[in-house]
Design an enzyme around this catalytic site. Sequence first.
Site, short mmCIF file in Angstrom:
data_model
loop_
_atom_site.label_atom_id
_atom_site.label_comp_id
_atom_site.label_asym_id
_atom_site.label_seq_id
_atom_site.Cartn_x
_atom_site.Cartn_y
_atom_site.Cartn_z
N TYR A 48 -16.62 2.22 8.33
CA TYR A 48 -15.16 2.25 8.29
C TYR A 48 -14.61 2.74 9.63
O TYR A 48 -13.72 2.12 10.23
CB TYR A 48 -14.68 3.13 7.15
CG TYR A 48 -13.20 3.42 7.17
CD1 TYR A 48 -12.27 2.42 6.91
CD2 TYR A 48 -12.72 4.70 7.46
CE1 TYR A 48 -10.90 2.68 6.94
CE2 TYR A 48 -11.36 4.96 7.49
CZ TYR A 48 -10.46 3.95 7.23
OH TYR A 48 -9.12 4.22 7.27
N ALA A 96 -5.08 -2.60 5.83
CA ALA A 96 -6.38 -2.02 6.18
C ALA A 96 -7.37 -2.16 5.04
O ALA A 96 -7.00 -2.22 3.87
CB ALA A 96 -6.22 -0.53 6.52
N GLY A 128 0.80 -1.21 0.00
CA GLY A 128 0.00 0.00 0.00
C GLY A 128 0.84 1.26 0.00
O GLY A 128 2.07 1.23 0.05
N MET A 129 0.15 2.40 -0.04
CA MET A 129 0.79 3.69 -0.16
C MET A 129 1.74 3.97 1.01
O MET A 129 2.90 4.35 0.82
CB MET A 129 -0.28 4.78 -0.26
CG MET A 129 0.23 6.18 -0.46
SD MET A 129 -1.07 7.34 -0.98
CE MET A 129 -2.26 7.15 0.38
N ASP A 157 -2.24 -12.89 5.37
CA ASP A 157 -3.65 -12.58 5.60
C ASP A 157 -3.82 -12.27 7.08
O ASP A 157 -3.75 -13.17 7.92
CB ASP A 157 -4.51 -13.77 5.18
CG ASP A 157 -5.99 -13.55 5.45
OD1 ASP A 157 -6.37 -12.45 5.89
OD2 ASP A 157 -6.78 -14.49 5.22
N LYS A 187 -12.29 0.70 12.45
CA LYS A 187 -10.96 1.16 12.85
C LYS A 187 -10.91 1.47 14.36
O LYS A 187 -9.90 1.21 15.02
CB LYS A 187 -10.57 2.39 12.04
CG LYS A 187 -10.33 2.12 10.57
CD LYS A 187 -9.16 1.17 10.33
CE LYS A 187 -7.83 1.84 10.54
NZ LYS A 187 -6.68 0.95 10.17
#
Length: 280
Positions: free
Chosen positions: A121, A56, A10-11, A34, A125
């Site tokens: 979301y 995420a 990811g970023m 996973d 979180k």
Amino acid sequence: MRVLVTGAGGMLGRDLLEAETQHDLVGVTRAELDVTDREACIRAAEGFDAIVNCAAYTNVDQAESDEDSAYAINAAGAENLAVAAAAAGAVLVQVSTDYVFDGTAAEPYAEDAPLQPLGAYGRTKAAGEQLAQAAHGDTIVLRVAWLYGMHGGNFVKTMLRLADERDTLTVVTDQVGQPTSTIEVAQTILALLDADVRSGVFHATCSGKASWWEFAREIFTLSGLDPERVHETTSAQFVRPAPRPAYSVLGHTAIADVRSPRIWSEALRDELRRMGRLAL
């Protein structure tokens, strides 16, 4: 320290792995680990001194209709990694979000402000924060917001692309936050590891604040584009499945002892330079 970085494709994960550091960083992508598999997490954590959880479920709108999937990664996955970190004797850095707050504040959210997420979301979180902290005392919760960077899709890249495709753009003025580059977050994570911090809640956003409209205009200005091409609108004109916090400004009391957050516009300038788009 040997550091395991989940969500390495990811970023944020990619920028963290590319950062200069004395630590030995090892990345695992979603295909390689996973996080919903507890036993796999325990095996993966063996021999590491720290785990940085960048994995995420980030599709905010899709989470409204698929909260179970979001929970499995954002909440249960965080708990699995906390259990794995505890078994390995490692510290866990759990990356979280401004979406754990409802966005109704009038001043920056403190690290200990009550969690009041608006949508699925944010709920998942927030649950991830709580489950990870309950499972392992050596857990750092690191909240981020309005992320952009070299890798992956993000607001900066979208604005630059649309600038090439359209004469004018409309961007909302009634959502305010802290544009934050993934490079800055990566540096904050490394600073916490360097300082041997092992627990606590920290906000890793850049300092200052801006609306999405102001952010877009600064992107245009620094890229040598005419900021007058960016027109104002409101969130009412962009109805989406998930509610967005109107005010996502986070306080920096806790992180100030470790690293001073950079002004968002300065970090943006550096990122545009890295992208080869800085004109000023």
